[in-house]
Design a protein around this motif. Structure first.
Motif, PDB file in Angstrom:
ATOM      1  N   GLN A 117     -38.859  -4.547   7.480  1.00 51.98           N
ATOM      2  CA  GLN A 117     -38.629  -5.392   8.649  1.00 51.98           C
ATOM      3  C   GLN A 117     -39.176  -6.802   8.445  1.00 51.98           C
ATOM      4  N   ARG A 118     -38.498  -7.755   9.092  1.00 52.91           N
ATOM      5  CA  ARG A 118     -38.977  -9.129   9.092  1.00 52.91           C
ATOM      6  C   ARG A 118     -40.233  -9.232   9.946  1.00 52.91           C
ATOM      7  N   GLY A 119     -41.072 -10.187   9.606  1.00 53.92           N
ATOM      8  CA  GLY A 119     -42.271 -10.413  10.406  1.00 53.92           C
ATOM      9  C   GLY A 119     -42.952 -11.692  10.005  1.00 53.92           C
ATOM     10  N   PHE A 120     -43.669 -12.276  10.931  1.00 51.06           N
ATOM     11  CA  PHE A 120     -44.404 -13.513  10.705  1.00 51.06           C
ATOM     12  C   PHE A 120     -45.790 -13.354  11.303  1.00 51.06           C
ATOM     13  N   ASP A 121     -46.689 -14.258  10.965  1.00 52.72           N
ATOM     14  CA  ASP A 121     -48.085 -14.171  11.408  1.00 52.72           C
ATOM     15  C   ASP A 121     -48.180 -13.895  12.907  1.00 52.72           C
ATOM     16  N   SER A 122     -47.543 -14.724  13.710  1.00 58.71           N
ATOM     17  CA  SER A 122     -47.662 -14.592  15.168  1.00 58.71           C
ATOM     18  C   SER A 122     -47.134 -13.249  15.655  1.00 58.71           C
ATOM     19  N   LEU A 123     -46.129 -12.707  14.971  1.00 55.38           N
ATOM     20  CA  LEU A 123     -45.548 -11.440  15.390  1.00 55.38           C
ATOM     21  C   LEU A 123     -46.444 -10.264  15.014  1.00 55.38           C
ATOM     22  N   VAL A 124     -47.087 -10.346  13.862  1.00 57.36           N
ATOM     23  CA  VAL A 124     -48.030  -9.295  13.475  1.00 57.36           C
ATOM     24  C   VAL A 124     -49.233  -9.297  14.415  1.00 57.36           C
ATOM     25  N   GLN A 125     -49.706 -10.485  14.782  1.00 58.64           N
ATOM     26  CA  GLN A 125     -50.776 -10.573  15.784  1.00 58.64           C
ATOM     27  C   GLN A 125     -50.369  -9.871  17.075  1.00 58.64           C
ATOM     28  N   THR A 126     -49.110 -10.068  17.473  1.00 53.90           N
ATOM     29  CA  THR A 126     -48.615  -9.550  18.749  1.00 53.90           C
ATOM     30  C   THR A 126     -48.486  -8.040  18.741  1.00 53.90           C
ATOM     31  N   CYS A 127     -47.835  -7.494  17.705  1.00 51.84           N
ATOM     32  CA  CYS A 127     -47.508  -6.067  17.725  1.00 51.84           C
ATOM     33  C   CYS A 127     -48.697  -5.184  17.384  1.00 51.84           C
ATOM     34  N   SER A 128     -49.736  -5.747  16.752  1.00 51.27           N
ATOM     35  CA  SER A 128     -50.838  -4.936  16.227  1.00 51.27           C
ATOM     36  C   SER A 128     -52.023  -4.801  17.172  1.00 51.27           C
ATOM     37  N   GLY A 129     -51.979  -5.446  18.325  1.00 45.57           N
ATOM     38  CA  GLY A 129     -53.090  -5.368  19.269  1.00 45.57           C
ATOM     39  C   GLY A 129     -54.043  -6.546  19.227  1.00 45.57           C
ATOM     40  N   MET A 130     -53.918  -7.423  18.220  1.00 49.27           N
ATOM     41  CA  MET A 130     -54.861  -8.532  18.088  1.00 49.27           C
ATOM     42  C   MET A 130     -54.813  -9.472  19.293  1.00 49.27           C
ATOM     43  N   ASN A 131     -53.610  -9.838  19.724  1.00 48.45           N
ATOM     44  CA  ASN A 131     -53.495 -10.805  20.818  1.00 48.45           C
ATOM     45  C   ASN A 131     -54.027 -10.257  22.138  1.00 48.45           C
ATOM     46  N   VAL A 132     -53.813  -8.971  22.355  1.00 55.33           N
ATOM     47  CA  VAL A 132     -54.348  -8.344  23.574  1.00 55.33           C
ATOM     48  C   VAL A 132     -55.871  -8.309  23.517  1.00 55.33           C
ATOM     49  N   SER A 133     -56.420  -7.909  22.391  1.00 61.37           N
ATOM     50  CA  SER A 133     -57.880  -7.846  22.253  1.00 61.37           C
ATOM     51  C   SER A 133     -58.501  -9.235  22.365  1.00 61.37           C
ATOM     52  N   GLU A 134     -57.863 -10.239  21.757  1.00 58.43           N
ATOM     53  CA  GLU A 134     -58.373 -11.606  21.840  1.00 58.43           C
ATOM     54  C   GLU A 134     -58.421 -12.069  23.291  1.00 58.43           C
ATOM     55  N   ALA A 135     -57.383 -11.764  24.064  1.00 54.79           N
ATOM     56  CA  ALA A 135     -57.350 -12.139  25.481  1.00 54.79           C
ATOM     57  C   ALA A 135     -58.425 -11.405  26.270  1.00 54.79           C
ATOM     58  N   GLN A 136     -58.615 -10.142  25.976  1.00 46.84           N
ATOM     59  CA  GLN A 136     -59.632  -9.365  26.683  1.00 46.84           C
ATOM     60  C   GLN A 136     -61.029  -9.921  26.425  1.00 46.84           C
ATOM     61  N   HIS A 137     -61.290 -10.310  25.175  1.00 47.21           N
ATOM     62  CA  HIS A 137     -62.595 -10.877  24.848  1.00 47.21           C
ATOM     63  C   HIS A 137     -62.785 -12.241  25.517  1.00 47.21           C
ATOM     64  N   ALA A 138     -61.726 -13.036  25.558  1.00 45.51           N
ATOM     65  CA  ALA A 138     -61.837 -14.368  26.166  1.00 45.51           C
ATOM     66  C   ALA A 138     -62.105 -14.271  27.662  1.00 45.51           C
ATOM     67  N   GLY A 139     -61.573 -13.232  28.295  1.00 49.46           N
ATOM     68  CA  GLY A 139     -61.877 -12.985  29.702  1.00 49.46           C
ATOM     69  C   GLY A 139     -61.203 -13.917  30.681  1.00 49.46           C
ATOM     70  N   GLY A 140     -60.096 -14.535  30.287  1.00 51.44           N
ATOM     71  CA  GLY A 140     -59.423 -15.468  31.187  1.00 51.44           C
ATOM     72  C   GLY A 140     -58.272 -14.879  31.965  1.00 51.44           C
ATOM     73  N   GLY A 141     -58.061 -13.587  31.831  1.00 49.84           N
ATOM     74  CA  GLY A 141     -56.988 -12.935  32.571  1.00 49.84           C
ATOM     75  C   GLY A 141     -55.616 -13.058  31.933  1.00 49.84           C
ATOM     76  N   GLU A 142     -55.546 -13.560  30.685  1.00 45.02           N
ATOM     77  CA  GLU A 142     -54.257 -13.683  30.008  1.00 45.02           C
ATOM     78  C   GLU A 142     -53.784 -12.313  29.516  1.00 45.02           C
ATOM     79  N   ALA A 143     -52.465 -12.151  29.429  1.00 44.82           N
ATOM     80  CA  ALA A 143     -51.927 -10.923  28.848  1.00 44.82           C
ATOM     81  C   ALA A 143     -52.138 -10.908  27.340  1.00 44.82           C
ATOM     82  N   ALA A 144     -52.052 -12.086  26.730  1.00 44.14           N
ATOM     83  CA  ALA A 144     -52.197 -12.194  25.277  1.00 44.14           C
ATOM     84  C   ALA A 144     -52.759 -13.561  24.937  1.00 44.14           C
ATOM     85  N   ARG A 145     -53.502 -13.627  23.849  1.00 44.08           N
ATOM     86  CA  ARG A 145     -54.059 -14.895  23.386  1.00 44.08           C
ATOM     87  C   ARG A 145     -53.913 -14.945  21.862  1.00 44.08           C
ATOM     88  N   PRO A 146     -53.160 -15.919  21.333  1.00 44.14           N
ATOM     89  CA  PRO A 146     -53.028 -16.031  19.876  1.00 44.14           C
ATOM     90  C   PRO A 146     -54.295 -16.581  19.243  1.00 44.14           C
TER      91      PRO A 146
END
Length: 498
Positions: A355-384
């Motif tokens: 499958q095709r994939g790029f940095d931002s997409l791997v961040q998205t599908c793997s849980g990184m963006n959700v975890s980053e948002a949770q740590h930041a604590g700003g109420g975002e669904a995702a944070r790159p």
């Protein structure tokens, strides 16, 4: 465990997934672990000079400073090891300042041409979109991807971002991911937390180590080619690198090898769109050739280059080049002494390998963006992440793997294969742990060239005007490091080795 960090990816999920905990690792631990994993001489590790602690270096819950400094240091130490082997001397001292390393991890954002920064992406439809049951990230850097997504959801090509968002909101996230990425030739991935990524077969298929090398055959000869002479002040002088790649990670590998003196020919296709703002940064140090692999005359030129190169770098999906007779085994038959460096999104194994994939997409599908948002604590669904860390680290790690394979080729002979993927680098970064709560976001960031210390910049004439850009952050004692060739329009050079 380092103060202020927490376990990164060692939790046992409901499916029983367990991976390695490296939350206590310092930068030297990372370098040592991966260096020994590549079976390189342990005595070389005494030549590395790395200052800097484990505090955040870029605003993120992830230990990006550690990853930046370690991956760049590994590539430079590997170049120094090749220098020592060819000259029969001790490995020269290698130094990588932490601050310079994290700035170089954002280098494509900091160059200017005739005083003008890179033009911002139009981002017509790309980015994170809300769906009927969550979110999905769409990649639109290439016209075929953006046009394909519009056609997939039933919209004309001149539709607005708002039109596209309205259509996507009617889809289920996984259904759209499947239609676009699995069944189609596009690139869009659903936003997942760790709890949804970890049980996936693809997550299980990814290695715990971000660089993997093995011999394709041992039929080739030992030693260096005659053109690689002793006494050169550049570590990789005389090495021939053939690169077929796009975007950031694989081109960064070629750019890194060029910084240490390798002759790099970057082959692109006249049938594929370019990315001018990115190409200028990652074209430093390279000669540029355009060849159409479907054209018999151009294919013959490519094969001639392959016959006489040391390294072949490619950044296409696993199996893509095999359709053109350019699998690793095919390449080893053409050139029994070749090192093949493969960069991919998800690695050579698992159901997502093709499958095709790029940095931002791997961040998205793997849980990184959700975890980053949770740590930041700003109420975002995702944070790159604040930089394309997976791209940059993977590029330096591929350069490291290529040089490790060259070392083994020189000592043992044969053709060798190196595999690095964005997802494998993601897994390794996760294993380094995350800063507790929002503490990782309390440090400063670098947003524009004016914020970069002058000693980290260089000014050179290019085919596009005067370019001010970030220097390479690695220093090798007694050796020259940097780029002699400056960016130029794609296809400006002849398809022949110096």
């Amino acid at each position: 465990m380092k103060p202020g960090t927490e376990r990164g990816c060692t939790d046992v999920s409901a499916e029983g997934l367990v991976t390695v905990d490296r939350a206590s690792h310092h930068v030297r631990d990372v370098v040592e672990e991966l260096w020994k994993r590549l079976d390189l001489p342990s005595e070389a590790l005494s030549s590395i000079l790395l200052e800097g602690g484990s505090e955040p270096a870029l605003p993120s819950s992830f230990r990006l400073g550690l990853l930046a400094q370690a991956s760049i240091a590994l590539s430079a130490l590997a170049a120094a090891q090749i220098y020592a082997l060819r000259n029969e001397v001790e490995v020269p001292r290698v130094e990588v300042p932490l601050r310079h390393a994290v700035i170089e991890f954002k280098s494509e954002r900091f160059y200017t041409t005739d005083g003008q920064p890179p033009s911002a992406s139009s981002d017509a439809i790309g980015g994170l979109h809300r769906t009927a049951d969550g979110y999905i990230r769409v990649h639109d850097s290439f016209p075929n991807h953006s046009n394909g997504m519009l056609e997939l959801v039933g919209l004309p090509l001149d539709s607005t971002r708002e039109d596209f968002a309205d259509k996507i909101a009617q889809w289920q996230s996984l259904a759209l991911e499947d239609a676009a990425t699995v069944k189609g030739n596009l690139a869009a991935y659903a936003l997942r937390p760790y709890s949804e990524w970890d049980p996936l077969p693809q997550a299980r298929a990814i290695s715990d180590y971000p660089v993997n090398i093995h011999p394709i055959s041992l039929d080739g000869t030992k030693g260096f080619p005659d053109r690689i002479l002793r006494g050169a002040t550049r570590c990789l002088k005389g090495l021939r690198i053939l690169e077929m790649s796009r975007v950031i990670a694989a081109p960064l590998c070629g750019k890194t090898l060029a910084a240490h003196g390798a002759d790099v020919i970057w082959v692109t296709s006249p049938n594929l769109p370019d990315l001018p703002t990115i190409d200028r940064e990652f074209g430093r140090g390279k000669r540029t050739v355009q060849l159409d692999i479907h054209n018999p005359a151009d294919k013959d030129k490519l094969l001639e280059l392959i016959k006489n190169c040391d390294v072949f770098i490619q950044g296409f999906r696993p199996g893509s080049l095999a359709q053109h007779g350019l699998s690793p085994k095919d390449l080893a038959n053409i050139n029994p002494n070749i090192v093949v460096g493969n960069m991919s999104a998800f690695g050579p194994s698992g159901p997502w390998a093709s499958q095709r994939g790029f940095d931002s997409l791997v961040q998205t599908c793997s849980g990184m963006n959700v975890s980053e948002a949770q740590h930041a604590g700003g109420g975002e669904a995702a944070r790159p992440l604040p930089c394309q860390a997976l791209d940059h680290a993977s590029g330096y790690l591929l350069a490291t793997g290529v040089l490790a394979a060259l070392y083994h080729r020189t000592c043992q002979g044969g053709a060798w294969q190196v595999d690095v993927s964005l997802a494998c680098t993601m897994k390794y970064l996760r294993s380094l742990g995350q800063y507790h709560g929002s503490s990782g976001f309390q440090c400063g960031d670098y947003k524009q060239q004016a914020e970069i210390p002058a000693e980290y910049l260089e000014s050179r004439e290019t085919g596009f005007g005067r370019m001010v850009a970030v220097k390479h952050s690695a220093k090798v004692s007694g050796c020259e490091v940097g780029w002699d060739i400056m960016p130029k329009p794609l296809g400006s050079d002849s398809a022949e080795w110096l």
